[in-house]
Design a protein around this motif. Structure first.
Motif, short mmCIF file in Angstrom:
data_model
loop_
_atom_site.label_atom_id
_atom_site.label_comp_id
_atom_site.label_asym_id
_atom_site.label_seq_id
_atom_site.Cartn_x
_atom_site.Cartn_y
_atom_site.Cartn_z
N ASN A 70 0.85 -1.19 0.00
CA ASN A 70 0.00 0.00 0.00
C ASN A 70 0.89 1.24 0.00
OD1 ASN A 70 -2.35 1.59 0.37
ND2 ASN A 70 -2.04 1.59 2.59
N MET A 71 0.75 2.08 -1.02
CA MET A 71 1.52 3.32 -1.05
C MET A 71 0.87 4.31 -0.09
SD MET A 71 3.99 2.74 -3.22
CE MET A 71 4.03 1.15 -2.40
N VAL A 72 1.35 4.31 1.16
CA VAL A 72 0.61 4.93 2.25
C VAL A 72 0.58 6.45 2.18
CG1 VAL A 72 0.98 3.00 3.80
CG2 VAL A 72 2.65 4.86 3.75
N ARG A 73 1.45 7.07 1.41
CA ARG A 73 1.42 8.53 1.30
C ARG A 73 0.45 8.98 0.21
NH1 ARG A 73 2.65 7.83 5.34
NH2 ARG A 73 4.59 8.20 6.47
N GLY A 74 -0.13 8.06 -0.52
CA GLY A 74 -1.05 8.43 -1.59
C GLY A 74 -2.50 8.13 -1.24
N LYS A 75 -3.39 9.05 -1.63
CA LYS A 75 -4.83 8.76 -1.57
C LYS A 75 -5.20 8.18 -2.93
CE LYS A 75 -8.13 11.26 0.37
NZ LYS A 75 -8.64 10.51 1.52
N ILE A 76 -5.06 6.87 -3.04
CA ILE A 76 -5.17 6.16 -4.31
C ILE A 76 -6.48 5.38 -4.34
CG2 ILE A 76 -4.07 4.45 -5.81
CD1 ILE A 76 -1.39 5.26 -4.36
N SER A 77 -7.24 5.58 -5.39
CA SER A 77 -8.61 5.06 -5.44
C SER A 77 -8.69 3.58 -5.13
CB SER A 77 -9.22 5.34 -6.82
OG SER A 77 -9.24 6.73 -7.08
N GLY A 94 -11.28 5.47 7.24
CA GLY A 94 -11.05 6.71 6.51
C GLY A 94 -10.62 7.85 7.40
N GLU A 95 -10.05 7.52 8.58
CA GLU A 95 -9.69 8.55 9.54
C GLU A 95 -8.40 8.17 10.26
OE1 GLU A 95 -13.94 7.91 8.98
OE2 GLU A 95 -12.63 6.72 10.28
N ASN A 96 -7.67 9.17 10.72
CA ASN A 96 -6.57 8.94 11.65
C ASN A 96 -7.13 8.85 13.07
OD1 ASN A 96 -4.95 11.05 9.46
ND2 ASN A 96 -4.03 9.08 9.96
N LEU A 121 -2.28 7.21 6.39
CA LEU A 121 -2.27 8.41 5.55
C LEU A 121 -1.77 9.58 6.38
CD1 LEU A 121 -3.12 9.52 2.71
CD2 LEU A 121 -5.23 10.26 3.81
N ASP A 122 -0.96 10.42 5.74
CA ASP A 122 -0.49 11.65 6.39
C ASP A 122 -1.64 12.66 6.33
OD1 ASP A 122 0.89 13.78 7.40
OD2 ASP A 122 2.37 13.89 5.79
N GLY A 123 -2.57 12.50 7.26
CA GLY A 123 -3.81 13.26 7.22
C GLY A 123 -3.61 14.75 7.45
N ILE A 124 -4.30 15.55 6.67
CA ILE A 124 -4.22 17.00 6.84
C ILE A 124 -4.96 17.43 8.10
CG2 ILE A 124 -4.95 19.20 5.80
CD1 ILE A 124 -4.20 17.86 3.07
N THR A 125 -6.06 16.77 8.42
CA THR A 125 -6.73 17.07 9.69
C THR A 125 -5.88 16.58 10.86
OG1 THR A 125 -8.84 16.78 8.55
CG2 THR A 125 -8.91 16.91 10.94
N ARG A 126 -5.22 15.45 10.69
CA ARG A 126 -4.26 14.96 11.71
C ARG A 126 -3.21 16.02 11.98
NH1 ARG A 126 0.85 12.74 11.64
NH2 ARG A 126 1.33 11.09 13.17
N ASP A 127 -2.64 16.59 10.92
CA ASP A 127 -1.63 17.62 11.06
C ASP A 127 -2.21 18.86 11.75
OD1 ASP A 127 1.08 18.84 10.21
OD2 ASP A 127 -0.38 20.25 9.36
N THR A 182 -9.85 11.71 13.42
CA THR A 182 -9.72 12.96 12.68
C THR A 182 -9.72 12.69 11.19
OG1 THR A 182 -7.27 12.90 12.60
CG2 THR A 182 -8.29 13.91 14.54
N GLY A 183 -10.33 13.59 10.43
CA GLY A 183 -10.36 13.47 8.98
C GLY A 183 -11.19 14.59 8.39
N THR A 184 -10.97 14.88 7.13
CA THR A 184 -11.74 15.94 6.49
C THR A 184 -13.23 15.65 6.54
OG1 THR A 184 -9.92 16.59 5.03
CG2 THR A 184 -12.15 17.18 4.33
N ALA A 185 -13.61 14.43 6.21
CA ALA A 185 -15.03 14.07 6.24
C ALA A 185 -15.52 13.93 7.68
CB ALA A 185 -15.27 12.78 5.46
N ALA A 186 -14.76 13.21 8.51
CA ALA A 186 -15.19 12.92 9.88
C ALA A 186 -14.96 14.10 10.81
CB ALA A 186 -14.44 11.71 10.41
#
Length: 315
Positions: free
Chosen positions: A162-169, A204-206, A226-232, A264-268
């Motif tokens: 799993n390429m963990v730094r990518g949001k890959i479909s 779908g969340e950190n 995922l290096d979550g932006i909401t996590r950051d 944490t997450g953009t959606a959640a």
């Protein structure tokens, strides 16, 4: 859970391959490569109504830059610049900002289009941006009172898989299966472990926890997360408040005996977890640190925290 179906507000137009078209015209051919093999990358971005009635996109540049990173990981060349796709998001909202009274959820996506088939095919990359009104991903009640989570039988994929730094479909099939398993068992969300048995992230969340000593922990970026932006965002909020956060591996039973757990997450956004695997977390309701993070986060996205105003791009 909220969705785009039913009476949910959606944009009248979408941005597709450089121009705005009607929502119903946003179609791709059944032979689109990404439909068959999952080679696409995407982002979820929220725009909020701020306290003064304006519409502002939260951390737009960071999201679009991550989209480009995801595409680079997949060896997909995007036919636009970061600035052009940022403007595409803003243009879409400007055309119909009055219909998004509660804000909007933006979905930029880039994917391999139709043409040749087979795993070795290289077709032109297509890019789209859509928008709709998506409420609390795990429900308004979940935001207020917390949700029930289950450790999944599905494992978060290894970093060589799993390429963990990518949001890959295509990689989200793993999350879909975990989520469905949890919901069918009567829970709200799944928590995935890594191959060593340590907590990775939700579907779908950190994830963050606060232990009985008041120490805040979250899995490190060396984990398959995922290096979550909401996590950051949350790390910044907590550290700016004088609290320290340990980015360390944690075991599932550390969640059971924690005082607080939240996603944490953009959606959640910031969603408390009141129960994990039928074990009540802390007092079974959002704890003080979770509440502080929630309150500060929502003040930030609504333009009420001057120190974080640079995270907002006004439409």
């Amino acid at each position: 859970m909220s969705s785009t179906s039913g009476n949910a507000a959606r944009s009248e137009q979408i941005w597709l391959d450089g121009k705005l078209i009607k929502w119903d015209e946003g179609q791709v051919h059944v032979m689109t490569h990404a439909l068959h093999y999952g080679l696409g990358v995407f982002e979820g971005i929220r725009a909020y109504r701020t306290h003064d009635g304006r519409l502002a996109v939260f951390r737009l540049r960071e999201h679009i830059e991550r989209l480009f990173d995801s595409a680079h990981i997949c060896m997909m060349k995007l036919p636009y610049t970061v600035e052009q796709l940022m403007e595409a998001c803003l243009e879409l909202l400007r055309k119909q900002k009055d219909q998004f009274a509660n804000g909007a959820y933006l979905r930029p996506i880039a994917f391999m289009g139709d043409g040749a088939m087979g795993l070795g095919a290289i077709n032109p990359t297509r890019v789209a941006v859509t928008a709709w009104d998506w409420g609390a991903y795990l429900g308004d009640k979940g935001i207020r009172e917390g949700i029930r989570a289950k450790v999944s039988s599905f494992t978060r994929m290894h970093v060589n898989v799993n390429m963990v730094r990518g949001k890959i479909s295509g990689q989200y099939v793993n999350s879909i299966l975990a989520k469905r398993e949890a919901v069918l068992a009567g829970y709200d969300e799944a928590i995935l472990l890594d191959i060593s048995g340590f907590v990775a992230e939700a579907s779908g969340e950190n994830i963050f926890l606060v232990n009985k000593k008041g120490i805040i922990k979250t899995p490190p970026l060396s984990s398959p997360i995922l290096d979550g932006i909401t996590r950051d965002t949350v790390l910044k909020i907590l550290r700016d408040s004088g609290r320290s956060v340990d980015e360390v591996t944690v075991t599932r039973d550390a969640l059971y005996i924690a005082n607080e757990v939240f996603f944490t997450g953009t959606a959640a956004e910031i969603t408390p977890v009141r129960e994990v695997d039928n074990r009540t977390v802390g007092a079974g309701k959002p704890g003080p640190i979770t509440q502080y993070v929630q309150e500060t986060y929502f003040r930030t996205v609504r333009g009420q925290e001057p120190r974080y105003i640079e995270w907002l791009t006004y439409v």
